[in-house]
Enzyme design. Structure first.
Site, PDB file in Angstrom:
ATOM      1  N   GLY A 145       0.820  -1.206   0.000  1.00 56.20           N
ATOM      2  CA  GLY A 145       0.000   0.000   0.000  1.00 56.20           C
ATOM      3  C   GLY A 145       0.847   1.246   0.000  1.00 56.20           C
ATOM      4  O   GLY A 145       2.072   1.186  -0.063  1.00 56.20           O
ATOM      5  N   GLY A 147       1.067   5.211   1.827  1.00 56.29           N
ATOM      6  CA  GLY A 147       0.569   6.134   2.845  1.00 56.29           C
ATOM      7  C   GLY A 147       1.264   7.470   2.688  1.00 56.29           C
ATOM      8  O   GLY A 147       2.026   7.680   1.743  1.00 56.29           O
ATOM      9  N   GLY A 148       1.009   8.363   3.609  1.00 58.21           N
ATOM     10  CA  GLY A 148       1.602   9.689   3.556  1.00 58.21           C
ATOM     11  C   GLY A 148       3.116   9.631   3.658  1.00 58.21           C
ATOM     12  O   GLY A 148       3.826  10.467   3.105  1.00 58.21           O
ATOM     13  N   PHE A 149       3.621   8.653   4.364  1.00 58.27           N
ATOM     14  CA  PHE A 149       5.057   8.522   4.568  1.00 58.27           C
ATOM     15  C   PHE A 149       5.756   7.995   3.319  1.00 58.27           C
ATOM     16  O   PHE A 149       6.873   8.372   3.004  1.00 58.27           O
ATOM     17  CB  PHE A 149       5.283   7.572   5.753  1.00 58.27           C
ATOM     18  N   GLY A 150       5.100   7.125   2.637  1.00 59.50           N
ATOM     19  CA  GLY A 150       5.708   6.526   1.453  1.00 59.50           C
ATOM     20  C   GLY A 150       5.013   5.222   1.094  1.00 59.50           C
ATOM     21  O   GLY A 150       3.842   5.032   1.392  1.00 59.50           O
ATOM     22  N   THR A 151       5.796   4.341   0.485  1.00 59.46           N
ATOM     23  CA  THR A 151       5.223   3.079   0.008  1.00 59.46           C
ATOM     24  C   THR A 151       5.563   1.960   0.982  1.00 59.46           C
ATOM     25  O   THR A 151       6.650   1.929   1.545  1.00 59.46           O
ATOM     26  CB  THR A 151       5.802   2.744  -1.379  1.00 59.46           C
ATOM     27  N   LYS A 166       8.598  -0.057   5.119  1.00 63.67           N
ATOM     28  CA  LYS A 166       8.057   1.261   4.761  1.00 63.67           C
ATOM     29  C   LYS A 166       9.194   2.098   4.185  1.00 63.67           C
ATOM     30  O   LYS A 166      10.181   2.357   4.872  1.00 63.67           O
ATOM     31  CB  LYS A 166       7.467   1.951   6.000  1.00 63.67           C
ATOM     32  N   ASP A 264      -3.071   9.282  15.543  1.00 59.25           N
ATOM     33  CA  ASP A 264      -3.714   8.965  14.264  1.00 59.25           C
ATOM     34  C   ASP A 264      -4.455   7.637  14.362  1.00 59.25           C
ATOM     35  O   ASP A 264      -4.312   6.770  13.507  1.00 59.25           O
ATOM     36  CB  ASP A 264      -2.677   8.950  13.140  1.00 59.25           C
TER      37      ASP A 264
HETATM   38  N1  LIG Z   1       2.781  -3.777   9.123  1.00 59.30           N
HETATM   39  C1  LIG Z   1       2.015  -3.939   8.031  1.00 59.30           C
HETATM   40  N2  LIG Z   1       1.640  -5.163   7.641  1.00 59.30           N
HETATM   41  C2  LIG Z   1       0.874  -5.336   6.548  1.00 59.30           C
HETATM   42  N3  LIG Z   1       0.412  -4.329   5.787  1.00 59.30           N
HETATM   43  C3  LIG Z   1       0.748  -3.068   6.113  1.00 59.30           C
HETATM   44  C4  LIG Z   1       1.573  -2.813   7.254  1.00 59.30           C
HETATM   45  N4  LIG Z   1       1.736  -1.474   7.364  1.00 59.30           N
HETATM   46  C5  LIG Z   1       1.053  -0.938   6.354  1.00 59.30           C
HETATM   47  N5  LIG Z   1       0.460  -1.869   5.591  1.00 59.30           N
HETATM   48  C6  LIG Z   1      -0.355  -1.659   4.387  1.00 59.30           C
HETATM   49  O1  LIG Z   1       0.139  -0.521   3.703  1.00 59.30           O
HETATM   50  C7  LIG Z   1      -0.866   0.472   3.602  1.00 59.30           C
HETATM   51  C8  LIG Z   1      -0.236   1.847   3.757  1.00 59.30           C
HETATM   52  O2  LIG Z   1       0.203   1.963   5.104  1.00 59.30           O
HETATM   53  P1  LIG Z   1       0.697   3.334   5.724  1.00 59.30           P
HETATM   54  O3  LIG Z   1       0.829   3.105   7.177  1.00 59.30           O
HETATM   55  O4  LIG Z   1       1.899   3.817   5.021  1.00 59.30           O
HETATM   56  O5  LIG Z   1      -0.410   4.367   5.344  1.00 59.30           O
HETATM   57  P2  LIG Z   1      -1.908   4.579   5.861  1.00 59.30           P
HETATM   58  O6  LIG Z   1      -1.955   4.387   7.336  1.00 59.30           O
HETATM   59  O7  LIG Z   1      -2.845   3.704   5.062  1.00 59.30           O
HETATM   60  O8  LIG Z   1      -2.174   6.067   5.437  1.00 59.30           O
HETATM   61  P3  LIG Z   1      -1.628   7.385   6.132  1.00 59.30           P
HETATM   62  O9  LIG Z   1      -0.163   7.411   5.913  1.00 59.30           O
HETATM   63  O10 LIG Z   1      -2.335   8.458   5.412  1.00 59.30           O
HETATM   64  O11 LIG Z   1      -1.962   7.282   7.580  1.00 59.30           O
HETATM   65  C9  LIG Z   1      -1.896   0.130   4.680  1.00 59.30           C
HETATM   66  O12 LIG Z   1      -3.166   0.575   4.340  1.00 59.30           O
HETATM   67  C10 LIG Z   1      -1.804  -1.388   4.725  1.00 59.30           C
HETATM   68  O13 LIG Z   1      -2.632  -1.934   3.724  1.00 59.30           O
END
Ligand SMILES: Nc1ncnc2c1ncn2[C@@H]1O[C@H](COP(=O)(O)OP(=O)(O)OP(=O)(O)O)[C@@H](O)[C@H]1O
Length: 444
Positions: A145, A147-151, A166, A264
């Site tokens: 996925g 998120g705001g931080f990256g991929t 991450k 958050d």
């Molecule tokens: N530890 C993990 N195990 C499995 N999947 C993960 C994990 N961390 C993140 N993901 C997947 O990656 C996606 C992006 O995660 P990330 O934490 O970077 O952003 P987010 O929480 O969805 O958005 P934001 O950064 O805006 O809060 C998540 O929605 C999830 O599907």
């Protein structure tokens, strides 16, 4: 920011309340906007509201790491408050910061968990080579996925351990992100709880910044509420998840070396295991709370969080306390029982802010109308629903003093679960006797 400020329960909506959540906003994958920015930035963004501000602002510095952190904290001058712009003047000097010994070839490593050696500085060290291998050179097929931080990538370490990797966005490599990144690392390294995503390590090498955490295999709570995997998350599972989250946040608030405010709490930050146990993720916004005995509150430089979950008092005062997490938890409780997102842009205005709509129904004696339509109504569920909404009403109180502590939320949820199980037991018995009767009839 009136739209966001207006999210407190118990306040009648005004026409202005909806501006922030205008329906022409395109929701992101989590259908809610991550919010970041001083009020000055926010007021500048008022004119952008009609222009799809999904991610309202790039994530910038928030991580004023608390004084009780062992590693060097950024030199921060809380300095003058510019009352005109209502933004705080802050200077952060992180030039002296590093989170471990420099190893040019292997990068900078934080303290991290090593399954053999336990928590120790540099316990599990990663090289870029290992990261490339684990993610098959950041193969798109390994992407979990964004998120705001990256991929976020899935990865398999040499020893077979599955991890989530991450990788910070290159576009946001700046000093500010670096502070936030450090904040995430320092925070993650200190937490250890069954219901929190485990931190394994961190690598900073040239322009790569990478966090390695426990891989949680069963998607996010939001995905489950959307039935994306085809299964309905039943009421008992939702109650267990609420309790898991309450435990995790209670731990952060009360049982870590320094109180940690998550900042958050939201359904897309709650990851589920195969057994539907919840693990709270994403400490990118986490901030160490002030010493609770001092009565002081943390003065934030920037408001951060996600629209729909943001504590309106924090938005107004910039004072961050554990009770901001309690507020977000109140929103999450409503989301869990209703299945709706905190902001439902496509609903008619009176239903758009889910928490407000649900609390109104509850106070009018119509709590049952807020139950997720995919769930079955029965006396046990109906009673638990009412009690959960009653708890969320307390969590959503406009002032933090009126909100319960997270530990109290957990206690209340335990008693709701106990009653739910007791009331459900006869249901199960009668269900099974019905099905037995059915079998007898068929056999006849
Ligand atoms: N530890 C993990 N195990 C499995 N999947 C993960 C994990 N961390 C993140 N993901 C997947 O990656 C996606 C992006 O995660 P990330 O934490 O970077 O952003 P987010 O929480 O969805 O958005 P934001 O950064 O805006 O809060 C998540 O929605 C999830 O599907």
């Amino acid at each position: 920011m009136r739209g966001v400020e207006a999210e407190g329960a118990g306040r009648r909506p005004s026409s202005d309340d909806w501006r922030f959540q205008s329906s022409d906003r395109t929701p992101d994958h989590s259908q809610s906007s991550t919010y970041s920015g001083s009020s000055a930035e926010r007021s500048n963004k008022a004119g952008e509201r009609g222009r799809n501000p999904v991610k309202i602002a790039a994530r910038t510095v928030a991580g004023l790491i608390g004084s009780c952190l062992a590693p060097p904290e950024p030199k921060t001058d809380y300095g003058a408050i510019d009352h005109e712009s209502k933004s705080y003047s802050v200077s952060s000097d992180t030039s002296s910061e590093s989170s471990g010994g420099r190893r040019p070839k292997r990068g900078i490593y934080s303290g991290s968990y090593n399954s053999t050696h336990g928590m120790e500085p540099g316990g599990l060290k990663f090289t870029m080579g290992e990261i490339y291998k684990a993610t098959r050179n950041f193969s798109p097929s390994m992407k979990l996925g964004q998120g705001g931080f990256g991929t976020v990538y899935k990865g398999r370490l040499e020893d077979g351990t599955m991890v989530a990797i991450k990788r910070a966005k290159k576009s946001v490599y700046d000093k500010h992100l670096s502070v936030e990144f450090q904040s995430e690392i320092q925070t993650l390294a200190r937490v250890e709880h069954l219901n929190l995503v485990r931190f394994y390590g961190y690598l900073e090498h040239e322009d790569e910044k990478i966090v390695v955490v426990e891989y949680v295999p069963n998607g996010t709570l939001r995905e489950h509420l959307d039935c994306l995997n085809g299964n309905i998350l039943d009421f008992a599972a939702r109650l267990d998840i609420a309790i898991d989250v309450a435990h995790a946040v209670t731990y952060l608030h009360m049982y870590t070396d320094c109180p940690i405010i998550h900042r958050d709490i939201k359904s897309s930050n709650i990851l589920l295991t195969e057994n539907l146990r919840a693990k709270v993720a994403d400490f990118g916004f986490a901030k160490l709370a002030p010493d609770s005995d001092s009565g002081a509150t943390h003065i934030s430089t920037q408001v951060k969080g996600t629209a729909g979950y943001l504590d309106p008092e924090y938005l107004k005062t910039y004072q961050l306390t554990e009770k901001s997490d309690v507020y977000s938890f109140g929103v999450l409780l409503v989301e869990l029982v209703s299945g709706r997102r905190p902001i439902e842009t496509k609903k008619e205005i009176k239903e758009r802010i889910t928490a407000r709509w649900a609390i109104k129904k509850f106070t009018e004696g119509d709590a049952i109308l807020t139950l997720d339509p995919v769930l079955t109504r029965n006396p046990a569920t109906n009673l638990a629903l009412e009690k959960i909404l009653e708890l969320s009403l307390q969590c959503l109180a406009p002032t933090r003093q009126s909100r319960p502590r997270m530990r109290r939320c957990a206690e209340i949820l335990w008693s709701i679960r106990r009653d739910f199980r007791e009331l459900s037991a006869p249901d199960f018995r009668s269900l099974s006797s019905h099905s037995q009767k059915g079998n007898i009839i068929r056999e006849e």
